[in-house]
Motif scaffolding. Structure first.
Motif, PDB file in Angstrom:
ATOM      1  N   PRO A   1       0.800  -1.233   0.000  1.00 27.31           N
ATOM      2  CA  PRO A   1       0.000   0.000   0.000  1.00 27.31           C
ATOM      3  C   PRO A   1       0.832   1.282   0.000  1.00 27.31           C
ATOM      4  CG  PRO A   1      -0.858  -1.565   1.608  1.00 27.31           C
ATOM      5  CD  PRO A   1       0.455  -2.106   1.125  1.00 27.31           C
ATOM      6  N   LEU A   2       0.269   2.328  -0.602  1.00 29.12           N
ATOM      7  CA  LEU A   2       0.915   3.633  -0.628  1.00 29.12           C
ATOM      8  C   LEU A   2       1.202   4.118   0.785  1.00 29.12           C
ATOM      9  CD1 LEU A   2      -1.168   5.464  -3.376  1.00 29.12           C
ATOM     10  CD2 LEU A   2       0.993   4.240  -3.622  1.00 29.12           C
ATOM     11  N   LYS A   3       2.297   4.843   0.930  1.00 30.82           N
ATOM     12  CA  LYS A   3       2.766   5.454   2.192  1.00 30.82           C
ATOM     13  C   LYS A   3       3.249   4.442   3.225  1.00 30.82           C
ATOM     14  CE  LYS A   3      -0.002   9.575   1.577  1.00 30.82           C
ATOM     15  NZ  LYS A   3      -1.001  10.475   2.149  1.00 30.82           N
ATOM     16  N   THR A   4       3.316   3.153   2.874  1.00 26.30           N
ATOM     17  CA  THR A   4       3.847   2.144   3.791  1.00 26.30           C
ATOM     18  C   THR A   4       5.344   2.378   3.968  1.00 26.30           C
ATOM     19  OG1 THR A   4       2.216   0.504   3.109  1.00 26.30           O
ATOM     20  CG2 THR A   4       4.212  -0.341   4.138  1.00 26.30           C
ATOM     21  N   ALA A   5       5.810   2.360   5.218  1.00 23.35           N
ATOM     22  CA  ALA A   5       7.241   2.462   5.507  1.00 23.35           C
ATOM     23  C   ALA A   5       7.909   1.138   5.141  1.00 23.35           C
ATOM     24  CB  ALA A   5       7.464   2.785   6.969  1.00 23.35           C
ATOM     25  N   VAL A   6       8.998   1.220   4.378  1.00 22.73           N
ATOM     26  CA  VAL A   6       9.719   0.035   3.917  1.00 22.73           C
ATOM     27  C   VAL A   6      11.206   0.236   4.173  1.00 22.73           C
ATOM     28  CG1 VAL A   6      10.304  -1.396   1.910  1.00 22.73           C
ATOM     29  CG2 VAL A   6       8.015  -0.411   2.095  1.00 22.73           C
ATOM     30  N   ASN A   7      11.840  -0.743   4.783  1.00 16.80           N
ATOM     31  CA  ASN A   7      13.297  -0.746   4.918  1.00 16.80           C
ATOM     32  C   ASN A   7      13.858  -1.598   3.797  1.00 16.80           C
ATOM     33  OD1 ASN A   7      13.169   0.726   7.320  1.00 16.80           O
ATOM     34  ND2 ASN A   7      13.030  -1.121   8.552  1.00 16.80           N
ATOM     35  N   VAL A   8      14.837  -1.050   3.076  1.00 17.36           N
ATOM     36  CA  VAL A   8      15.488  -1.779   1.991  1.00 17.36           C
ATOM     37  C   VAL A   8      16.901  -2.097   2.436  1.00 17.36           C
ATOM     38  CG1 VAL A   8      16.200  -1.713  -0.422  1.00 17.36           C
ATOM     39  CG2 VAL A   8      14.115  -0.527   0.289  1.00 17.36           C
ATOM     40  N   VAL A   9      17.278  -3.378   2.363  1.00 17.13           N
ATOM     41  CA  VAL A   9      18.593  -3.810   2.817  1.00 17.13           C
ATOM     42  C   VAL A   9      19.386  -4.317   1.610  1.00 17.13           C
ATOM     43  CG1 VAL A   9      19.863  -5.334   4.364  1.00 17.13           C
ATOM     44  CG2 VAL A   9      17.611  -4.458   5.048  1.00 17.13           C
ATOM     45  N   PHE A  10      20.519  -3.643   1.351  1.00 24.05           N
ATOM     46  CA  PHE A  10      21.461  -4.065   0.312  1.00 24.05           C
ATOM     47  C   PHE A  10      22.559  -4.847   1.006  1.00 24.05           C
ATOM     48  CE2 PHE A  10      19.529  -0.225  -1.276  1.00 24.05           C
ATOM     49  CZ  PHE A  10      19.336  -0.490  -2.623  1.00 24.05           C
TER      50      PHE A  10
ATOM     51  N   ARG B   1       4.445   4.859  -5.222  1.00 23.99           N
ATOM     52  CA  ARG B   1       3.544   4.316  -6.252  1.00 23.99           C
ATOM     53  C   ARG B   1       3.606   2.800  -6.200  1.00 23.99           C
ATOM     54  NH1 ARG B   1       6.285   7.931  -9.234  1.00 23.99           N
ATOM     55  NH2 ARG B   1       7.515   6.338 -10.251  1.00 23.99           N
ATOM     56  N   CYS B   2       2.495   2.178  -6.589  1.00 24.14           N
ATOM     57  CA  CYS B   2       2.449   0.724  -6.721  1.00 24.14           C
ATOM     58  C   CYS B   2       1.532   0.432  -7.898  1.00 24.14           C
ATOM     59  CB  CYS B   2       1.927   0.085  -5.435  1.00 24.14           C
ATOM     60  SG  CYS B   2       1.913  -1.719  -5.486  1.00 24.14           S
ATOM     61  N   ASN B   3       2.120   0.135  -9.045  1.00 23.19           N
ATOM     62  CA  ASN B   3       1.361  -0.058 -10.276  1.00 23.19           C
ATOM     63  C   ASN B   3       1.422  -1.509 -10.732  1.00 23.19           C
ATOM     64  OD1 ASN B   3       0.812   2.718 -10.448  1.00 23.19           O
ATOM     65  ND2 ASN B   3       2.750   3.085 -11.485  1.00 23.19           N
ATOM     66  N   LYS B   4       0.246  -2.087 -10.978  1.00 22.83           N
ATOM     67  CA  LYS B   4       0.186  -3.452 -11.491  1.00 22.83           C
ATOM     68  C   LYS B   4       0.582  -3.447 -12.961  1.00 22.83           C
ATOM     69  CE  LYS B   4      -2.516  -7.624 -11.269  1.00 22.83           C
ATOM     70  NZ  LYS B   4      -3.743  -8.227 -10.769  1.00 22.83           N
ATOM     71  N   GLN B   5       1.472  -4.355 -13.318  1.00 27.30           N
ATOM     72  CA  GLN B   5       1.942  -4.476 -14.688  1.00 27.30           C
ATOM     73  C   GLN B   5       1.122  -5.531 -15.436  1.00 27.30           C
ATOM     74  OE1 GLN B   5       6.502  -4.183 -14.719  1.00 27.30           O
ATOM     75  NE2 GLN B   5       6.024  -4.985 -12.684  1.00 27.30           N
ATOM     76  N   GLU B   6       1.285  -5.593 -16.742  1.00 30.23           N
ATOM     77  CA  GLU B   6       0.544  -6.553 -17.565  1.00 30.23           C
ATOM     78  C   GLU B   6       0.830  -7.997 -17.175  1.00 30.23           C
ATOM     79  OE1 GLU B   6       0.977  -5.904 -21.750  1.00 30.23           O
ATOM     80  OE2 GLU B   6       0.421  -3.789 -21.600  1.00 30.23           O
ATOM     81  N   ASN B   7       2.037  -8.265 -16.653  1.00 35.78           N
ATOM     82  CA  ASN B   7       2.400  -9.630 -16.278  1.00 35.78           C
ATOM     83  C   ASN B   7       1.863 -10.033 -14.901  1.00 35.78           C
ATOM     84  OD1 ASN B   7       4.058  -8.276 -14.482  1.00 35.78           O
ATOM     85  ND2 ASN B   7       5.979  -8.970 -15.403  1.00 35.78           N
ATOM     86  N   GLY B   8       1.127  -9.115 -14.229  1.00 39.69           N
ATOM     87  CA  GLY B   8       0.546  -9.417 -12.926  1.00 39.69           C
ATOM     88  C   GLY B   8       1.408  -8.996 -11.748  1.00 39.69           C
ATOM     89  N   TRP B   9       2.676  -8.659 -11.998  1.00 41.82           N
ATOM     90  CA  TRP B   9       3.572  -8.193 -10.939  1.00 41.82           C
ATOM     91  C   TRP B   9       3.366  -6.696 -10.732  1.00 41.82           C
ATOM     92  CZ3 TRP B   9       8.337 -10.674  -8.894  1.00 41.82           C
ATOM     93  CH2 TRP B   9       8.255 -12.071  -8.998  1.00 41.82           C
ATOM     94  N   PHE B  10       3.988  -6.157  -9.695  1.00 34.56           N
ATOM     95  CA  PHE B  10       3.828  -4.757  -9.341  1.00 34.56           C
ATOM     96  C   PHE B  10       5.151  -4.017  -9.436  1.00 34.56           C
ATOM     97  CE2 PHE B  10       0.450  -7.091  -7.411  1.00 34.56           C
ATOM     98  CZ  PHE B  10      -0.655  -6.280  -7.593  1.00 34.56           C
ATOM     99  N   GLU B  11       5.100  -2.850 -10.057  1.00 39.37           N
ATOM    100  CA  GLU B  11       6.243  -1.951 -10.078  1.00 39.37           C
ATOM    101  C   GLU B  11       6.029  -0.981  -8.919  1.00 39.37           C
ATOM    102  OE1 GLU B  11       8.072  -0.205 -13.804  1.00 39.37           O
ATOM    103  OE2 GLU B  11       7.059   1.520 -12.902  1.00 39.37           O
TER     104      GLU B  11
END
Length: 103
Positions: A59-68, A86-96
């Motif tokens: 969901p939009l505005k969700t806090a996310v920690n990204v670990v490299f 942003r969270c956009n569904k792509q044609e392949n069913g995955w989300f960008e």
């Protein structure tokens, strides 16, 4: 705008790092209060944020920690604090998913 040299025009003025197909760990708390962890593909990393390819929506505005994680050492990692822009569904069913760095 900057000429990319391949015929396209680069519209971003900030530094960008091509992270195509690089795996990162993301950590967030879902709508039920459960901490979730997922290893996903990072597509782009720029000064302002990241773009990810994920099989689930966050969901939009969700806090996310990204670990490299360093490919050479298990204990050498870097964490970024972000929010879902942003969270956009792509044609392949995955989300960008676009994340903005949270300062």
């Amino acid at each position: 705008m900057k000429d990319k040299g391949d015929g396209g025009v680069e519209r971003r003025s900030s530094f960008r790092l091509d992270m195509e197909k690089e795996l990162v760990d993301i950590i967030w708390t879902d709508e039920n209060g459960q901490e979730r962890t997922k290893k996903i593909i990072c597509i782009d990393f720029a000064r302002g944020g990241l773009k990810l390819d994920c099989d689930i929506a966050i969901p939009l505005k969700t806090a996310v920690n990204v670990v490299f994680k360093s490919p050479n050492r298990n204990d050498d990692s870097h964490k970024l604090y972000c929010k879902v822009l942003r969270c956009n569904k792509q044609e392949n069913g995955w989300f960008e998913i676009a994340l903005i760095l949270d300062k």
